[in-house]
Design an enzyme around this catalytic site. Structure first.
Site, PDB file in Angstrom:
ATOM      1  N   GLU A   1       7.146  -5.485  -3.216  1.00 23.94           N
ATOM      2  CA  GLU A   1       7.652  -5.019  -2.143  1.00 23.94           C
ATOM      3  C   GLU A   1       6.895  -5.283  -0.918  1.00 23.94           C
ATOM      4  OE1 GLU A   1       9.286  -0.281  -0.650  1.00 23.94           O
ATOM      5  OE2 GLU A   1       8.240  -0.717  -2.723  1.00 23.94           O
TER       6      GLU A   1
ATOM      7  N   LYS B   1      11.511  -6.604  -3.492  1.00 23.98           N
ATOM      8  CA  LYS B   1      12.245  -5.290  -2.887  1.00 23.98           C
ATOM      9  C   LYS B   1      11.819  -5.354  -1.516  1.00 23.98           C
ATOM     10  CE  LYS B   1      12.141  -0.314  -2.854  1.00 23.98           C
ATOM     11  NZ  LYS B   1      11.869   0.959  -3.828  1.00 23.98           N
TER      12      LYS B   1
END
Length: 340
Positions: free
Chosen positions: A178, A220
């Site tokens: 992420e 992500k």
């Protein structure tokens, strides 16, 4: 490393019409969210709230996985069933947040570095035993119109993400990486695209250098979106076009899926933007899905208010939010559905 298991789990997480519930709020974060509805953040209240989410009717149709916090993966339902088992019993894959949050990066004013690599190998082995099938690590990039983030901050955070991802795959856990470019500030959509591009280009170079199997990992990222204080905001069509353009340039086709974070957008905005991307996705090689925290939970907290009498209504609100994002996942959502 069990490569077949990694590929199978990654593919299941980004199955059609499904996405991820991010229920991995740190203790300070969930304390703030509970405070907004006048609820004390005790361990039992946190357990009650997570049980409300995990047992809502029908969510397995649109939720493929749940990211848990260290406290939550050790908690159980009121019947004494560990939460990972509650989820797995519904066909929902348990995951775990493993980073130790962002701290100031030494000698780099305004930049941050995510910590948590020390002892990570041992923690991953324990989480695997507790039932986790995937993990998540968040790198945070503060952005301004000129100097933030620094090139070194980007390299340092991407290197840490790659080390984390390699350790995850060694433990046969699917890593969700992420790299979040924050939407705070006054920067425009072009500045966000530039920094997001630099992050993704550096990230996949590091992942490749560390030997990470792309087919057994998920990305992500933030959507490419203007800062909240920018005078010129963007339509969902503009966000979709900029985001997909950026992803096409820097994300390898071997990655099975991209699960977007909501990053401070309203629930409706996050759903609308995801829908717009799936409408224009064309021949994108990866699935475009969601991994939302606040964008799924904000209306649920407002309906629950910490009271047992509101649980059924809060679960209904949550199930509806999951359904709308499941539709957006296929490009079938419309804002008019919010009122139906």
């Amino acid at each position: 490393m069990n490569t077949d298991e990694l590929k199978s789990v990654a593919a299941a997480i980004v199955a059609r019409e499904k996405g991820i519930l991010a229920a991995d709020e740190s203790s300070p974060t969930i304390k703030k969210r509970f405070a907004s509805i006048g609820v004390e953040s005790t361990e039992e209240n946190r357990r009650r709230y997570r049980e409300l989410l995990f047992t809502a009717e029908g969510i397995e149709r649109h939720i493929s996985g749940v990211i848990l916090y260290d406290e939550t993966i050790r908690q159980s339902s009121k019947e004494g069933v560990p939460f990972p088992q509650v989820l797995a019993g519904r066909g929902i894959i348990p995951g775990i947040k493993v980073d130790k949050s962002a701290k100031p990066l030494a000698l780099q004013p305004g930049n941050k570095i995510t910590e948590g690599l020390d002892s990570l190998r041992d923690r991953l082995a324990e989480y695997k035993q507790l039932g986790a099938k995937f993990a998540k690590w968040r790198a945070v990039m503060e952005i301004d119109e000129h100097s933030l983030p620094s090139a070194y901050a980007i390299r340092a955070n991407c290197h840490a993400l790659a080390r984390y991802a390699a350790l995850c795959q060694e433990a046969s856990l699917v890593p969700i990486v992420e790299p979040e470019v924050l939407m705070d500030g006054a920067h425009d959509i072009g500045r966000c695209e530039s920094i997001t591009s630099a992050m993704l280009e550096t990230l996949f170079g590091e992942l490749d250098a560390h030997g990470v199997v792309f087919e057994g990992a998920l990305l992500k990222p933030n959507m490419v979106i203007p800062g909240k204080k920018c005078a010129l905001q963007a339509s969902s069509q503009q966000v979709a076009e900029a985001t997909i353009r950026c992803l096409r340039r820097y994300v390898p086709a071997a990655v099975p899926g991209i699960v977007f974070l909501s990053g401070g957008q309203s629930p409706e905005e996050a759903t609308d933007n995801l829908n717009a991307m799936n409408v224009i996705r064309g021949n994108c090689p990866w699935q475009l899905s969601f991994s939302y925290g606040r964008a799924l939970q904000e209306p649920v907290l407002a309906a629950w208010k910490g009271e047992e009498k509101n649980v059924a209504e809060a679960q209904r609100v949550f199930s509806r939010r999951c359904q709308l994002n499941g539709l957006a996942r296929e490009g079938l959502y419309n804002r008019s559905m919010e009122d139906s």
